[in-house]
Design an enzyme around this catalytic site. Structure first.
Site, PDB file in Angstrom:
ATOM      1  N   ALA A  56       0.838  -1.203   0.000  1.00  0.00           N
ATOM      2  CA  ALA A  56       0.000   0.000   0.000  1.00  0.00           C
ATOM      3  C   ALA A  56       0.872   1.252   0.000  1.00  0.00           C
ATOM      4  CB  ALA A  56      -0.931  -0.018   1.220  1.00  0.00           C
TER       5      ALA A  56
ATOM      6  N   LYS B 159       8.700   0.520  10.530  1.00  0.00           N
ATOM      7  CA  LYS B 159       9.166   0.363  11.914  1.00  0.00           C
ATOM      8  C   LYS B 159      10.246  -0.702  12.044  1.00  0.00           C
ATOM      9  CE  LYS B 159       5.436  -2.583  13.720  1.00  0.00           C
ATOM     10  NZ  LYS B 159       4.495  -2.744  14.830  1.00  0.00           N
TER      11      LYS B 159
ATOM     12  N   ASN C 136       3.353  -7.715   6.004  1.00  0.00           N
ATOM     13  CA  ASN C 136       2.475  -8.780   5.505  1.00  0.00           C
ATOM     14  C   ASN C 136       2.681  -9.034   4.012  1.00  0.00           C
ATOM     15  OD1 ASN C 136       1.410  -9.202   7.998  1.00  0.00           O
ATOM     16  ND2 ASN C 136      -0.638  -8.425   7.529  1.00  0.00           N
ATOM     17  N   THR C 137       2.880  -7.950   3.274  1.00  0.00           N
ATOM     18  CA  THR C 137       3.027  -8.093   1.815  1.00  0.00           C
ATOM     19  C   THR C 137       4.079  -9.143   1.465  1.00  0.00           C
ATOM     20  OG1 THR C 137       2.444  -5.771   1.543  1.00  0.00           O
ATOM     21  CG2 THR C 137       3.592  -6.826  -0.304  1.00  0.00           C
TER      22      THR C 137
ATOM     23  N   TYR D 131       5.000 -11.745   2.802  1.00  0.00           N
ATOM     24  CA  TYR D 131       4.688 -13.155   3.086  1.00  0.00           C
ATOM     25  C   TYR D 131       3.523 -13.681   2.259  1.00  0.00           C
ATOM     26  CZ  TYR D 131       7.960 -12.656   6.884  1.00  0.00           C
ATOM     27  OH  TYR D 131       9.109 -12.436   7.605  1.00  0.00           O
TER      28      TYR D 131
ATOM     29  N   GLN E 184       1.345 -15.419  -0.319  1.00  0.00           N
ATOM     30  CA  GLN E 184       1.725 -16.619  -1.069  1.00  0.00           C
ATOM     31  C   GLN E 184       0.878 -16.788  -2.317  1.00  0.00           C
ATOM     32  OE1 GLN E 184       1.567 -20.069   1.469  1.00  0.00           O
ATOM     33  NE2 GLN E 184       3.282 -19.392   2.736  1.00  0.00           N
TER      34      GLN E 184
ATOM     35  N   GLU F 141      -8.493 -20.554  -5.698  1.00  0.00           N
ATOM     36  CA  GLU F 141      -8.568 -20.495  -4.230  1.00  0.00           C
ATOM     37  C   GLU F 141     -10.027 -20.518  -3.796  1.00  0.00           C
ATOM     38  OE1 GLU F 141      -6.187 -17.261  -2.687  1.00  0.00           O
ATOM     39  OE2 GLU F 141      -4.407 -17.997  -3.711  1.00  0.00           O
TER      40      GLU F 141
ATOM     41  N   HIS G 203      -7.230 -17.774   8.821  1.00  0.00           N
ATOM     42  CA  HIS G 203      -6.870 -18.653   7.702  1.00  0.00           C
ATOM     43  C   HIS G 203      -6.966 -20.082   8.210  1.00  0.00           C
ATOM     44  CE1 HIS G 203      -4.854 -20.435   4.321  1.00  0.00           C
ATOM     45  NE2 HIS G 203      -4.816 -19.257   3.716  1.00  0.00           N
TER      46      HIS G 203
ATOM     47  N   ARG H  20     -13.193 -19.149   3.369  1.00  0.00           N
ATOM     48  CA  ARG H  20     -12.341 -19.358   4.546  1.00  0.00           C
ATOM     49  C   ARG H  20     -13.070 -19.445   5.870  1.00  0.00           C
ATOM     50  NH1 ARG H  20      -7.367 -15.548   3.108  1.00  0.00           N
ATOM     51  NH2 ARG H  20      -6.876 -16.953   1.412  1.00  0.00           N
TER      52      ARG H  20
ATOM     53  N   ARG I  96     -13.248 -11.418   3.589  1.00  0.00           N
ATOM     54  CA  ARG I  96     -12.502 -11.127   2.358  1.00  0.00           C
ATOM     55  C   ARG I  96     -12.395 -12.362   1.468  1.00  0.00           C
ATOM     56  NH1 ARG I  96      -6.569 -11.419   1.191  1.00  0.00           N
ATOM     57  NH2 ARG I  96      -6.680 -12.741   3.010  1.00  0.00           N
TER      58      ARG I  96
HETATM   59  P1  FAD Z   1       1.928  -4.433   5.131  1.00  0.00           P
HETATM   60  O1  FAD Z   1       2.460  -5.093   3.938  1.00  0.00           O
HETATM   61  O2  FAD Z   1       1.757  -5.286   6.330  1.00  0.00           O
HETATM   62  O3  FAD Z   1       2.907  -3.224   5.518  1.00  0.00           O
HETATM   63  C1  FAD Z   1       2.781  -2.557   6.753  1.00  0.00           C
HETATM   64  C2  FAD Z   1       3.927  -1.574   6.904  1.00  0.00           C
HETATM   65  O4  FAD Z   1       3.618  -0.666   7.949  1.00  0.00           O
HETATM   66  C3  FAD Z   1       5.268  -2.207   7.292  1.00  0.00           C
HETATM   67  O5  FAD Z   1       6.285  -1.593   6.527  1.00  0.00           O
HETATM   68  C4  FAD Z   1       5.468  -1.799   8.755  1.00  0.00           C
HETATM   69  O6  FAD Z   1       6.813  -1.620   9.147  1.00  0.00           O
HETATM   70  C5  FAD Z   1       4.754  -0.456   8.761  1.00  0.00           C
HETATM   71  N1  FAD Z   1       4.300  -0.046  10.093  1.00  0.00           N
HETATM   72  C6  FAD Z   1       3.353  -0.617  10.866  1.00  0.00           C
HETATM   73  N2  FAD Z   1       3.237   0.062  12.021  1.00  0.00           N
HETATM   74  C7  FAD Z   1       4.130   1.068  11.983  1.00  0.00           C
HETATM   75  C8  FAD Z   1       4.516   2.097  12.882  1.00  0.00           C
HETATM   76  N3  FAD Z   1       3.959   2.226  14.098  1.00  0.00           N
HETATM   77  N4  FAD Z   1       5.487   2.962  12.510  1.00  0.00           N
HETATM   78  C9  FAD Z   1       6.110   2.848  11.313  1.00  0.00           C
HETATM   79  N5  FAD Z   1       5.788   1.893  10.414  1.00  0.00           N
HETATM   80  C10 FAD Z   1       4.813   1.012  10.754  1.00  0.00           C
HETATM   81  N6  FAD Z   1      -3.313 -11.172   0.238  1.00  0.00           N
HETATM   82  C11 FAD Z   1      -3.553 -11.441  -1.064  1.00  0.00           C
HETATM   83  O7  FAD Z   1      -4.241 -10.669  -1.742  1.00  0.00           O
HETATM   84  N7  FAD Z   1      -3.027 -12.569  -1.629  1.00  0.00           N
HETATM   85  C12 FAD Z   1      -2.260 -13.455  -0.940  1.00  0.00           C
HETATM   86  O8  FAD Z   1      -1.791 -14.439  -1.486  1.00  0.00           O
HETATM   87  C13 FAD Z   1      -2.015 -13.196   0.440  1.00  0.00           C
HETATM   88  N8  FAD Z   1      -1.289 -14.070   1.172  1.00  0.00           N
HETATM   89  C14 FAD Z   1      -0.973 -13.735   2.463  1.00  0.00           C
HETATM   90  C15 FAD Z   1      -0.146 -14.576   3.186  1.00  0.00           C
HETATM   91  C16 FAD Z   1       0.248 -14.232   4.457  1.00  0.00           C
HETATM   92  C17 FAD Z   1       1.144 -15.153   5.251  1.00  0.00           C
HETATM   93  C18 FAD Z   1      -0.211 -13.018   5.035  1.00  0.00           C
HETATM   94  C19 FAD Z   1       0.211 -12.619   6.406  1.00  0.00           C
HETATM   95  C20 FAD Z   1      -1.069 -12.191   4.314  1.00  0.00           C
HETATM   96  C21 FAD Z   1      -1.459 -12.538   3.032  1.00  0.00           C
HETATM   97  N9  FAD Z   1      -2.291 -11.713   2.288  1.00  0.00           N
HETATM   98  C22 FAD Z   1      -2.544 -12.007   0.984  1.00  0.00           C
HETATM   99  C23 FAD Z   1      -2.738 -10.436   2.818  1.00  0.00           C
HETATM  100  C24 FAD Z   1      -1.846  -9.308   2.255  1.00  0.00           C
HETATM  101  O9  FAD Z   1      -0.507  -9.777   2.211  1.00  0.00           O
HETATM  102  C25 FAD Z   1      -1.906  -8.070   3.094  1.00  0.00           C
HETATM  103  O10 FAD Z   1      -3.241  -7.703   3.329  1.00  0.00           O
HETATM  104  C26 FAD Z   1      -1.221  -6.898   2.391  1.00  0.00           C
HETATM  105  O11 FAD Z   1       0.065  -7.279   1.988  1.00  0.00           O
HETATM  106  C27 FAD Z   1      -1.153  -5.701   3.324  1.00  0.00           C
HETATM  107  O12 FAD Z   1      -0.364  -4.716   2.729  1.00  0.00           O
HETATM  108  P2  FAD Z   1      -0.169  -3.334   3.457  1.00  0.00           P
HETATM  109  O13 FAD Z   1       0.748  -2.543   2.609  1.00  0.00           O
HETATM  110  O14 FAD Z   1      -1.486  -2.767   3.803  1.00  0.00           O
HETATM  111  O15 FAD Z   1       0.549  -3.715   4.862  1.00  0.00           O
HETATM  112  C1  SIN Z   2      -3.135 -17.891   0.740  1.00  0.00           C
HETATM  113  O1  SIN Z   2      -2.233 -18.024  -0.080  1.00  0.00           O
HETATM  114  O2  SIN Z   2      -3.815 -18.816   1.182  1.00  0.00           O
HETATM  115  C2  SIN Z   2      -3.422 -16.535   1.240  1.00  0.00           C
HETATM  116  C3  SIN Z   2      -4.229 -15.826   0.264  1.00  0.00           C
HETATM  117  C4  SIN Z   2      -4.865 -14.636   0.900  1.00  0.00           C
HETATM  118  O3  SIN Z   2      -4.784 -14.446   2.100  1.00  0.00           O
HETATM  119  O4  SIN Z   2      -5.502 -13.889   0.152  1.00  0.00           O
END
Ligand code: FAD
Ligand code: SIN
Length: 528
Positions: A14, A36, A43-44, A46, A48, A116, A243, A290, A386
């Site tokens: 994001a 941080k 999360n991004t 990880y 999969q 999925e 999950h 899910r 979701r």
């Molecule tokens: P994030 O990627 O989590 O980034 C958060 C950022 O905020 C990090 O850089 C962190 O350091 C920063 N931050 C947080 N708090 C603070 C603070 N207090 N001060 C400074 N920085 C801070 N979604 C899909 O669509 N497809 C998938 O296959 C999928 N697989 C997944 C598998 C796993 C294991 C997980 C955990 C999630 C999965 N998801 C998947 C969900 C998806 O990955 C997340 O919803 C998405 O990546 C979130 O992106 P984001 O940028 O909002 O947050």
């Molecule tokens: C997964 O690969 O099962 C995660 C997919 C997701 O959270 O959207």
């Protein structure tokens, strides 16, 4: 004091995709991104399974993707948000490809599309079983191409600055503006003031409010805690997605995910004694959405008293499996399981927060000059649950939209310079450095236990009331600590986690109908 034009909190999909877009739209703007921890620890990185997006218009269509999303959301999605994400998705994905992201292709040169739970077509674009890491790599490389973007790692945001912090400025809770943040520079142990015209919250999820989570340890709901304390509107927090299949381990911390795509590939769930059970719960069996699969596993674990169930991959095509899921195979092997020969232990784990900070269709929160994108938001896309692989797409689509809104706001220039000039520095006079973290870690564990036992896959009225009482006690202890201590990342995270728990519990108590990921067993009884 730092003073970028645009401040981005978060270096996941994001925050990074938004920053690239803002930089492309106006290369004159100075953009600072904070994370941080290490830049890729989010999360991004990880993710999969992949990105759900319509690319094969011979079989699939926007209407099918919209329908699947609405069904998963169980009647609570905002249909406009669903249409926006689905229809703008292909364009956002192709931009990511232009920036250098690699996704698997089939022999005809088209995307190899995964299946999925909850999807009626194969539509999940992926890079093996490490799609998120590939996207994160691409985006971190993309920001480096813009000299006007600066990334500060190990900077922990502890509060967003609003009128509340300004001396002699009347506080009107219906007219709050954001002026930037206070952030703890962890390596130098100092709290700095960062002022910005526009602040973007992109802080991701809150998995670690529970004991078992697929999320990395950084996912403590900080952005939502910060926004809540600044009086932003927050909703949908009762809808936590568990999950169904995290690799079972009794080590604390992040649990390794066994992607839903593995069930999409044919893996079957079994009890610990080897019996299949999904046919008892849904005719789609392992590929039901899910919430249904996680509840079925929870129910089987309660019936048997076991602390996990098993996933059976023994009958799957080994060569193709290794092509698609090398990371999962190797991880199981390193834990002592050859998944072609034996069943692997799996357990549901908190995975995704469907609700969050309320935003409009351009990422605007209820606080002026504060925008938000990604897992910390509630755009209305997910409703009560979701659809798998919709969140990476949501972050790309709303990252783009929020960047466009940012440019408009900056052109308009409606910023209160007098208030900006009056932002005070963080004051820790009279505070003491906590000598040890034992109390903080004890309170964190207690909070996680309450949430995991009482506010989890299945809830009840009595459990929620008890959780509310216990959470209030923990809140009081945390406030006491906060009022006398120099801030540490651990204490700040705990403060945010308590806010998250409070929001989940109170919004669960207000939820009077079982929908999607939310299930209160007493509401079922009332219906009968
Ligand atoms: P994030 O990627 O989590 O980034 C958060 C950022 O905020 C990090 O850089 C962190 O350091 C920063 N931050 C947080 N708090 C603070 C603070 N207090 N001060 C400074 N920085 C801070 N979604 C899909 O669509 N497809 C998938 O296959 C999928 N697989 C997944 C598998 C796993 C294991 C997980 C955990 C999630 C999965 N998801 C998947 C969900 C998806 O990955 C997340 O919803 C998405 O990546 C979130 O992106 P984001 O940028 O909002 O947050
Ligand atoms: C997964 O690969 O099962 C995660 C997919 C997701 O959270 O959207």
């Amino acid at each position: 004091m730092l003073h970028p034009d645009v401040l981005v909190i978060g270096s996941g999909i994001a925050g990074l995709s938004y920053a690239v877009k803002v930089a492309q739209l106006n290369p004159e703007l100075k953009i600072t991104i904070l994370s941080k921890s290490e830049p890729q620890e989010c999360n991004t990185n990880y993710a999969q399974g992949g990105v759900a997006v319509v690319t094969d218009f011979t079989k699939d269509s926007f209407e099918k993707h919209i329908k699947d999303t609405l069904i998963a959301g169980d009647g609570l999605c905002n249909e406009e948000s669903v249409r926006i994400v689905v229809e703008e998705g292909p364009q956002r994905l192709s931009e990511l490809v232009k920036w250098g992201a690699d996704f698997d292709k089939n022999e005809a040169g088209n995307f190899d599309l995964g299946m999925e739970g909850g999807h009626s077509e194969n539509r999940v674009v992926h890079y093996k079983d490490v799609t998120g890491a590939e996207m994160e790599r691409t985006l971190l490389a993309a920001i480096k191409k813009h000299p006007n973007i600066e990334l500060l790692t190990h900077h922990f945001v502890i509060d967003i600055i609003t009128e509340h912090h300004l001396p002699d400025v009347p506080y009107d809770k219906n007219n709050i503006s954001c002026y930037g943040v206070y952030a703890l520079d962890i390596k130098n142990n100092t709290i700095i003031t960062i002022q910005a015209d526009i602040t973007l919250m992109a802080t991701g999820g809150a998995g670690h409010v529970y004991r078992n989570s697929t999320n990395p340890l950084v996912a403590t709901g900080d952005g939502i805690g910060l926004a809540y304390r600044a009086k932003a509107k927050i909703s949908g927090m009762q809808f936590i997605q568990f999950h169904p299949t995290a690799f079972y381990s009794n080590r604390p911390g992040q649990l390794f995910l066994i992607s839903e795509a593995v069930r999409g590939f044919g893996a079957k769930l079994r009890t610990k004694s080897g019996e299949p059970f999904m046919h008892k719960y849904d005719k789609r069996e392992e590929l039901a959405s899910r919430d249904i699969v996680a509840r079925a596993i929870d129910s089987e674990m309660k019936i048997s008293g076991d602390d996990h169930v098993m996933l059976d991959c023994r009958e799957l095509d080994q060569e193709k499996f290794m092509e698609h899921f090398p990371n999962i195979y190797n991880k199981c092997k390193s834990e002592g399981y050859d998944l072609f020969k034996e069943l692997i232990p799996v357990v549901p784990a908190s995975h995704y927060l469907c609700g969050g900070i309320d935003v409009d269709q351009m990422g605007q929160t209820s606080i002026k000059n504060l925008l938000a994108v990604g897992e910390c938001t509630n755009t209305g896309l997910h409703g009560a649950n979701r659809l798998a692989s919709n969140s990476l797409l949501e972050a790309l689509v709303y990252g783009h939209r929020a960047a466009e809104r940012t440019i408009e706001l900056i052109k308009k220039g409606d910023f209160n310079r007098q208030n900006q000039d009056n932002v005070p520095h963080w004051n820790q006079d009279g505070m003491k450095m906590a000598e040890e973290m034992v109390l903080v870690s004890l309170l964190r564990k207690e909070l996680q236990t309450i949430m995991s036992e009482l506010v989890s896959i299945v809830r009840s009225n009595q459990w929620l009331e008890l959780a509310k009482k216990r959470e209030q006690e923990i809140y009081d202890s945390v406030q006491e600590l906060y009022n006398m201590s120099i801030l540490s990342p651990q204490l700040s995270e705990l403060r945010n986690l308590v806010n998250i728990a409070h929001l989940i519990i109170t919004q669960s108590i207000e939820q009077k109908e079982n929908r999607g990921a939310f299930y209160n067993k007493d509401l079922d009884k009332e219906k009968k």
